[in-house]
Design an enzyme around this catalytic site. Structure first.
Site, PDB file in Angstrom:
ATOM      1  N   THR A 125      -8.034   6.409   9.204  1.00  0.00           N
ATOM      2  CA  THR A 125      -7.677   5.098   8.653  1.00  0.00           C
ATOM      3  C   THR A 125      -8.820   4.133   8.927  1.00  0.00           C
ATOM      4  OG1 THR A 125      -5.963   3.368   8.578  1.00  0.00           O
ATOM      5  CG2 THR A 125      -6.518   4.275  10.748  1.00  0.00           C
ATOM      6  N   HIS A 168      -3.819  -4.568   7.977  1.00  0.00           N
ATOM      7  CA  HIS A 168      -3.903  -3.498   8.958  1.00  0.00           C
ATOM      8  C   HIS A 168      -3.003  -3.815  10.148  1.00  0.00           C
ATOM      9  CE1 HIS A 168      -5.968   0.347   9.724  1.00  0.00           C
ATOM     10  NE2 HIS A 168      -5.570   0.126  10.970  1.00  0.00           N
ATOM     11  N   ASP A 169      -1.941  -3.032  10.285  1.00  0.00           N
ATOM     12  CA  ASP A 169      -0.979  -3.128  11.392  1.00  0.00           C
ATOM     13  C   ASP A 169      -0.149  -4.417  11.381  1.00  0.00           C
ATOM     14  OD1 ASP A 169      -1.737  -0.650  12.223  1.00  0.00           O
ATOM     15  OD2 ASP A 169      -2.959  -1.327  13.906  1.00  0.00           O
ATOM     16  N   GLY A 171       1.185  -1.308   4.279  1.00  0.00           N
ATOM     17  CA  GLY A 171       1.649   0.004   3.852  1.00  0.00           C
ATOM     18  C   GLY A 171       2.430   0.729   4.920  1.00  0.00           C
ATOM     19  N   HIS A 175      -4.146  11.887   0.385  1.00  0.00           N
ATOM     20  CA  HIS A 175      -2.905  11.156   0.079  1.00  0.00           C
ATOM     21  C   HIS A 175      -2.942  10.748  -1.393  1.00  0.00           C
ATOM     22  CE1 HIS A 175      -5.713   8.088   1.415  1.00  0.00           C
ATOM     23  NE2 HIS A 175      -5.557   8.424   2.670  1.00  0.00           N
ATOM     24  N   GLU A 180      -8.614   0.095  -2.874  1.00  0.00           N
ATOM     25  CA  GLU A 180      -9.493   0.027  -1.713  1.00  0.00           C
ATOM     26  C   GLU A 180     -10.307   1.311  -1.615  1.00  0.00           C
ATOM     27  OE1 GLU A 180      -6.468  -2.392   1.299  1.00  0.00           O
ATOM     28  OE2 GLU A 180      -6.920  -0.277   1.658  1.00  0.00           O
ATOM     29  N   ASN A 198       0.862  -1.180   0.000  1.00  0.00           N
ATOM     30  CA  ASN A 198       0.000   0.000   0.000  1.00  0.00           C
ATOM     31  C   ASN A 198       0.906   1.241   0.000  1.00  0.00           C
ATOM     32  OD1 ASN A 198      -1.627   2.231   0.810  1.00  0.00           O
ATOM     33  ND2 ASN A 198      -3.120   0.819   1.673  1.00  0.00           N
ATOM     34  N   HIS A 220      -5.513   3.456  -1.692  1.00  0.00           N
ATOM     35  CA  HIS A 220      -6.805   3.705  -1.050  1.00  0.00           C
ATOM     36  C   HIS A 220      -7.136   5.183  -1.215  1.00  0.00           C
ATOM     37  CE1 HIS A 220      -9.613   2.728   2.581  1.00  0.00           C
ATOM     38  NE2 HIS A 220     -10.100   3.733   1.875  1.00  0.00           N
TER      39      HIS A 220
END
Length: 238
Positions: free
Chosen positions: A101, A191-192, A214, A50, A70, A7, A43
């Site tokens: 997020t 995610h994380d 990402g 961004h 996404e 990402n 995304h």
């Protein structure tokens, strides 16, 4: 082996904070491909804080690896972009407007009819669909009824509790993945996830096809170098 999709939103965040085109987001996508990533993820959000919509078009025209977009399909601008660009995969995320997020998955029971309709739009265009879900058996079963090709397991809960008790932290994801496999749903995750927790997750979640990473990878790249960071993440998936 589980595929690694990078990402690149954080490259765009850094660029936008100063203006100009440094770092070059298109180059970040091309370098991810060149350095061994299996895919590129973006995304875009309505405020383009961004990734910009123009970035998405440029990246799709330039890369040869898998492209994953996404976003929240309730934003018509997002739907129009995906149908125009036609990535290999679209991941549907229930973000609120202005959300920093993603922080939760779809309630696939409550929003079943809507998801059936919007997933049909993308699948009719030949785009593989994935929907962001929490590791809850009922949500996995609900996802199977929407017609989606895959689910993306939201992994913040796993990452948050990894150091406390990694066996317990991964358990819901293992059970959710088993149910998804039983229902013939492909499994993505994100995610994380990072260099510390990725290997354990990938080793224990059955049928994991792809992870999208990402923020952690870009942070690691500052110290380790972009190419080296990508290769280190790839090694966690072997």
């Amino acid at each position: 082996m589980t595929k690694l999709s990078i990402n690149i939103n954080k490259f765009a965040t850094l660029r936008n904070s100063r203006g100009g085109n440094n770092p070059n987001v298109l180059k970040a996508a091309l370098d991810a491909e060149r350095f061994g990533a299996d895919g590129v993820t973006v995304h875009p959000r309505p405020d383009e804080r961004h990734i910009r919509y123009s970035d998405v078009r440029e990246i799709k025209a330039a890369i040869t690896t898998e492209f994953n977009i996404e976003g929240n399909p309730r934003e018509q601008k997002f739907v129009d972009l995906v149908l125009e660009v036609r990535p290999e995969q679209v991941t549907l995320v229930p973000d609120a407007l202005g959300q920093i997020t993603s922080d939760h998955g779809w309630d696939t029971l409550k929003h079943r009819d809507y998801l059936v309709e919007i997933i049909g739009v993308f699948k009719n265009a030949g785009i593989r669909t994935s929907i962001f879900v929490d590791p809850v058996i009922e949500m996995i079963r609900g996802a199977a009824e929407t017609g989606t090709d895959r689910v993306e397991l939201y992994t913040e809960g796993y990452a948050k509790h990894f150091y406390d008790n990694k066996e317990q932290a991964v358990l819901h994801y293992v059970n959710a993945a088993k149910e998804a496999n039983h229902l013939k749903l492909g499994i993505n995750a994100g995610h994380d996830l990072d260099l510390q927790n990725l290997k354990y997750f990938a080793a224990h979640v059955p049928g994991l096809l792809e992870v999208s990473i990402g923020h952690a990878l870009v942070c690691d790249a500052i110290y380790l170098g972009y190419e080296n960071a990508i290769q280190m993440y790839k090694r966690q998936l072997r």
